[in-house]
Design an enzyme around this catalytic site. Structure first.
Site: not given
Length: 311
Positions: A151, A171, A230, A259, A278-280
């Site tokens: 992403i 990381r 998250r 949620e 939570h629409a992405a």
């Protein structure tokens, strides 16, 4: 081989042995002998029920980028789990860009003024060309992306095209897709320079409340937080405290610990908080190709794409 496909997404698949099931209901008894279960937006109780009753299951393919819901369901250790990494890169990157631009241009405050039929003249007219202690544009802004995966790799070039300087945190240090990447060890030195902190972290025990009061205290008072990963990764009480004390410029949040976000949450009332439900993601692009590729590999005994390490 019996393959169960969810009714929660319109999959255009012609696969022998495929049967569509209702995600909101228990798997019918006649299909508990399934070999493969494809998951998308399945409620937690139904996933746990499937984990108990599908005793012959050999592989679960979730279309979500994060496998946390499937891992929590309790499938047997020998069941292979693959995730939907890559299916949401375009949609989540686009939504994140929308949140960033809305924050920079104070669209949240403009909408509030519009609802009140008030001409928000303070946000129009002549504006300073450079505001070093304010986040009003992506031009010359330093955007730190915490969790630099697919992403972020999709988002970063769009930010750069609008003039932002992007640094990733992951990381492994180095360079990815032309952008510098640092590890958690160097993360603290980045925070005081950030105009925006974008979080795209998974839900794991290690990331629980990764954004806490300590991290927030290291950000400039004008900085904005954007979370599209998250909700469990943000300590919402610490965030709310920082916002109310003026120690953070604002927050654009797409995910939350609970949620839907409870009506009692103080986040609703903060003028410098942008809330999206939570629409992405919500649209696993390329799901058919991933399922078909993994089915071919599974039947041939070859390694599966996006295999989750359950060690």
């Amino acid at each position: 081989m019996k393959i169960l496909l969810p009714d929660s997404v319109d999959l255009d698949l012609q696969v022998p042995g495929a049967i569509t099931y209702a995600v909101a209901e228990p798997i019918p008894a006649e299909h508990t002998d399934a070999d493969v279960l494809v998951v998308w937006n399945n409620p937690g109780p139904q996933l746990a029920d499937a984990a108990r009753r599908l005793t012959g299951l050999r592989w679960v393919q979730t279309l979500a980028a994060g496998p946390d819901a499937v891992l929590k369901a309790g499938f047997a250790p020998e069941v292979l789990i693959t995730n939907g990494a890559g299916l949401h890169d375009d949609t989540v990157a686009e939504h994140t860009l929308a949140l960033l631009l809305a924050a920079a241009r104070r669209v949240n405050l403009l909408v509030r003024a519009q609802i009140g039929r008030r001409w928000a003249g303070e946000w129009g007219g002549n504006q300073p060309r450079r505001e070093t202690a304010n986040f009003r544009t992506l031009r010359d802004a330093h955007v730190v992306i915490w969790g630099f995966g697919g992403i972020a790799a999709t988002l970063a070039p769009h930010l750069a095209a609008l003039g932002a300087r992007v640094t990733g945190v992951a990381r492994t240090p180095g360079e990815r897709h032309g952008f510098p990447i640092v590890t958690a060890d160097d993360f603290p030195r980045l925070l005081p320079t950030a105009d925006v902190l974008v979080m795209i972290l998974p839900d794991t025990p290690q990331t629980k409340h990764a954004l806490n009061a300590t991290v927030l205290a290291q950000l400039p008072a004008h900085a904005w937080l954007v979370d599209v990963g998250r909700g469990s990764t943000v300590d919402e009480a610490a965030l709310l405290s920082a916002l109310r004390a003026g120690r953070l410029g604002g927050a654009a949040l797409d995910v939350f610990e609970t949620e839907p976000l409870p009506t009692t949450s103080g986040l609703w009332d903060e003028p410098n908080v942008i809330i999206s439900p939570h629409a992405a993601g919500g649209r696993p692009l390329g799901a058919e190709a991933l399922i078909e590729e993994n089915l071919t590999a599974f039947q041939a005994g070859h390694p599966l794409r996006n295999l989750v390490d359950r060690a």
